[in-house]
Write a protein that holds these residues in place. Structure first.
Motif, PDB file in Angstrom:
ATOM      1  N   ALA A 125      65.081  27.465  55.031  1.00  0.00           N
ATOM      2  CA  ALA A 125      65.252  27.337  56.828  1.00  0.00           C
ATOM      3  C   ALA A 125      66.684  27.765  57.095  1.00  0.00           C
ATOM      4  O   ALA A 125      66.891  28.502  58.165  1.00  0.00           O
ATOM      5  CB  ALA A 125      65.318  25.804  56.856  1.00  0.00           C
ATOM      6  N   VAL A 126      67.766  27.662  56.218  1.00  0.00           N
ATOM      7  CA  VAL A 126      68.887  28.019  56.684  1.00  0.00           C
ATOM      8  C   VAL A 126      69.086  29.760  56.682  1.00  0.00           C
ATOM      9  O   VAL A 126      69.741  30.158  57.643  1.00  0.00           O
ATOM     10  CB  VAL A 126      70.203  27.752  55.410  1.00  0.00           C
TER      11      VAL A 126
ATOM     12  N   VAL B 299      71.702  20.991  57.654  1.00  0.00           N
ATOM     13  CA  VAL B 299      71.484  21.855  58.600  1.00  0.00           C
ATOM     14  C   VAL B 299      69.933  22.720  58.044  1.00  0.00           C
ATOM     15  O   VAL B 299      69.001  22.809  59.164  1.00  0.00           O
ATOM     16  CB  VAL B 299      72.434  23.030  58.757  1.00  0.00           C
ATOM     17  N   GLY B 300      69.884  22.800  57.040  1.00  0.00           N
ATOM     18  CA  GLY B 300      68.414  23.453  56.493  1.00  0.00           C
ATOM     19  C   GLY B 300      67.099  22.424  56.767  1.00  0.00           C
ATOM     20  O   GLY B 300      66.060  22.809  56.674  1.00  0.00           O
ATOM     21  N   LEU B 301      67.422  21.018  56.937  1.00  0.00           N
ATOM     22  CA  LEU B 301      66.281  20.322  57.078  1.00  0.00           C
ATOM     23  C   LEU B 301      66.123  19.820  58.731  1.00  0.00           C
ATOM     24  O   LEU B 301      65.022  19.616  59.192  1.00  0.00           O
ATOM     25  CB  LEU B 301      66.498  18.885  56.497  1.00  0.00           C
TER      26      LEU B 301
ATOM     27  N   PHE C  58      62.747  20.951  61.305  1.00  0.00           N
ATOM     28  CA  PHE C  58      61.907  19.471  61.834  1.00  0.00           C
ATOM     29  C   PHE C  58      62.450  19.409  63.163  1.00  0.00           C
ATOM     30  O   PHE C  58      61.528  18.662  63.928  1.00  0.00           O
ATOM     31  CB  PHE C  58      62.425  18.393  60.918  1.00  0.00           C
ATOM     32  N   ALA C  59      63.451  19.636  63.541  1.00  0.00           N
ATOM     33  CA  ALA C  59      63.908  19.766  65.243  1.00  0.00           C
ATOM     34  C   ALA C  59      62.768  20.650  65.878  1.00  0.00           C
ATOM     35  O   ALA C  59      62.263  20.268  67.034  1.00  0.00           O
ATOM     36  CB  ALA C  59      65.181  19.922  65.436  1.00  0.00           C
ATOM     37  N   SER C  60      62.556  21.770  65.268  1.00  0.00           N
ATOM     38  CA  SER C  60      61.602  22.703  65.873  1.00  0.00           C
ATOM     39  C   SER C  60      60.124  22.101  65.865  1.00  0.00           C
ATOM     40  O   SER C  60      59.405  22.222  67.151  1.00  0.00           O
ATOM     41  CB  SER C  60      61.482  23.994  65.195  1.00  0.00           C
TER      42      SER C  60
ATOM     43  N   LEU D 225      60.082  12.397  66.188  1.00  0.00           N
ATOM     44  CA  LEU D 225      59.600  11.615  65.221  1.00  0.00           C
ATOM     45  C   LEU D 225      60.245  11.810  63.932  1.00  0.00           C
ATOM     46  O   LEU D 225      60.186  10.648  63.036  1.00  0.00           O
ATOM     47  CB  LEU D 225      58.048  11.916  64.976  1.00  0.00           C
ATOM     48  N   VAL D 226      60.732  12.577  63.452  1.00  0.00           N
ATOM     49  CA  VAL D 226      61.252  12.990  62.330  1.00  0.00           C
ATOM     50  C   VAL D 226      62.723  13.272  62.260  1.00  0.00           C
ATOM     51  O   VAL D 226      63.179  12.617  61.393  1.00  0.00           O
ATOM     52  CB  VAL D 226      60.617  14.416  61.385  1.00  0.00           C
TER      53      VAL D 226
END
Length: 554
Positions: free
Chosen positions: A39-40, A394-396, A400-402, A422-423
């Motif tokens: 993700a990063v 940052v990578g999580l 999950f924000a997207s 939710l997450v």
């Protein structure tokens, strides 16, 4: 009650299901450890080149240079103190050596940022040291020079004092396991004790020492509390500043990618430098290295050299923090502090259980199905320890924000219902970050215990009709209880001390002792910061006491 099927066909079916279940969970754990890094990379690549170009022109060279300087200083300091102390307490005998070989581990209980609070309180301009100096000499503030504690060098000293036990423990274990044959052969060939140590004992212990120094380096580049409090601009502080102060997610991701690359480069460089080197004991029997009895000035010098790290890294900071705490107005029994303690214990307890369960799945899968797939899961599971907490956060958060935003938009459009986040911002995502960060430590403890379980036990269990999961539950776990408790304790304490991931990912109005200490110290309320810091230290002493008991028995 239904009859249990002990037939070969029933056992085979249940065994295949258990194997698939363990393998699936292990692969999911490995994927979870890989997700933050992927993700990063994606967030950094898709963030555009404008941000990274601006960073290259402004702060990125400074971040890189400061991080490299800090790493070099900490690596050199931990090597000198750790290896020197390990050699003295292993190879020499002097008054107090039995106490010092255990006491040298005690600074490991301190988070570096807590040590920074204590020393800033006494060494800063208004502190007792400089105030006394001005009172005695009559000097003004500009009439003398005093080392600046809030500097890159000051941060390096704080990190060295709390991280040298990594090198000390591994180096001492390597020296104890060495046979005296090669060392005595070098002495017989005319080498002095120092030259024999330098040319024989030190190279033989190099893998263990390099591992300890690498651990210290990883902790250094992951540190946020110390460098942030001292105002030292590193990649870790840059990530936090870009995320919260500037609100530039792309810049945070790109800085996180730089830090991730630096961490992985250090790990790969150490592995390549080690190469295919192997070390074997000379001779058929093991003979312990001879210990020299020191007397006179040599004994005093050895005692002084070994007691200084203990004094500066544990005894003096504890005394300072107690004095600070007594003069503060913080009430540890107040409702607010009870909430901080509950939050910290909840996060640490849940994260420890989840992480150890994940380590059991990964470790047992490697034993159950040795091969490329299980080896890959084990390798990916260990990657998290080389990734700083800020990078994992940052990578999580980015993926999950997207996901939360996309789900919320779809629910609004389809059902006119807002799901919110939710997450993102949940305790479970923070627990996932802790699992990724500390899974390697839990896995090492589990595999250390698993190596004592002979393969014949597995064969005997299977011949008695047990499935793989039954073997794990009825044979492995009872034997591995001490190792599992050790893994739980290590992860529990690491989570209590973790700061950057907690700062970035904690739910709203969900503060821990580490966050409270950082907030008070950032407001220059150091006396107040001493109270939560002492609680963190008290909890951190638990695994150190366990390690000291093992050192004492050995």
């Amino acid at each position: 009650m239904a009859e249990i099927d002990y037939s070969e066909h029933g056992t085979r079916n249940r065994g295949a299901f258990g194997t698939r279940l363990v393998g699936t969970v292990a692969c999911l754990v490995a994927a979870a450890c890989l997700l933050p890094m992927v993700a990063v990379v994606l967030a950094a690549v898709t963030g555009g080149t404008d941000t990274i170009s601006h960073l290259l022109d402004t702060v990125l060279p400074g971040y890189a240079l400061t991080t490299v300087i800090l790493v070099v200083l900490v690596a050199a300091g931990t090597f000198c103190i750790g290896v020197g102390a390990a050699w003295l307490v292993t190879m020499t005998r002097f008054p107090g050596v039995r106490f010092l070989e255990i006491a040298l581990v005690l600074p490991l209980a301190f988070p570096a940022y807590v040590l920074a609070y204590a020393y800033t309180f006494i060494l800063d301009h208004p502190g007792i040291v400089q105030s006394t100096l001005r009172d005695v000499t009559g000097w003004g503030p500009r009439d003398y020079w005093f080392p600046e504690i809030r500097s890159t060098e000051g941060a390096a000293v704080m990190l060295i004092l709390v991280l040298y036990p990594y090198v000390y423990l591994l180096a001492r274990a390597a020296f104890l396991q060495q046979s005296a044959t090669a060392f005595l052969a070098a002495r017989a060939l005319g080498k002095s004790p120092w030259l024999a140590f330098w040319h024989v004992s030190l190279p033989m212990a190099r893998p263990a020492i390099a591992g300890g120094v690498l651990l210290a380096i990883m902790e250094t580049i992951a540190d946020f509390g110390t460098v942030a409090y001292f105002g030292v601009q590193t990649f870790a502080t840059g990530i936090y500043t870009s995320w919260f102060s500037i609100g530039d997610r792309a810049a945070a991701a790109q800085l996180a990618l730089c830090l991730l690359g630096f961490a992985l480069l250090m790990a790969v460089a150490e592995r390549m430098q080690r190469g295919r080197a192997k070390y074997y004991q000379a001779g058929k029997s093991h003979a312990s290295l001879p210990s020299a009895q020191l007397k006179g000035w040599q004994s005093a010098a050895a005692f002084t050299l070994c007691v200084i790290p203990v004094l500066l890294g544990f005894l003096l900071p504890v005394f300072i923090l107690i004095q600070m705490g007594l003069t503060s107005e913080q009430n540890l029994l107040s409702r607010r502090y009870v909430g901080f303690i509950q939050n910290s214990l909840t996060l640490a307890g849940v994260a420890a259980v989840v992480t150890v369960c994940a380590a059991i799945c990964v470790g047992f899968f490697q034993r159950l199905r040795p091969g490329q797939v299980s080896s890959s899961t084990g390798y990916l599971a260990r990657l998290g320890y080389a990734v700083p907490g800020g990078v994992i956060a940052v990578g999580l958060i980015v993926p999950f924000a997207s996901f939360d935003n996309a789900l919320d938009a779809w629910m609004r459009q389809t059902f006119d219902i807002s799901t919110g986040l939710l997450v993102t911002g949940s305790i479970w995502l923070l627990v996932a970050a802790y699992m990724v960060r500390f899974l390697a430590a839990a896995l090492s403890a589990y595999e250390g215990g698993q190596s004592t379980v002979h393969a014949n036990m597995d064969a005997a269990s299977r011949s008695l009709g047990q499935t793989p999961l039954g073997t794990l539950r009825r044979v492995h776990l009872p034997i591995l209880t001490p190792s599992l408790l050790t893994a739980l304790l290590i992860v529990f304490v690491d989570v209590m001390k973790e700061l950057p991931a907690t700062l970035i990912m904690r739910p709203f109005n969900f503060d821990t002792l580490a966050v409270q200490a950082y907030r008070l110290a950032s407001d220059e309320r150091l006396e107040g910061a001493a109270v939560p810091s002492l609680v963190i230290l008290a909890v951190g002493l638990l695994p150190v006491i366990l390690i000291c008991r093992q050192v004492g028995r050995r």
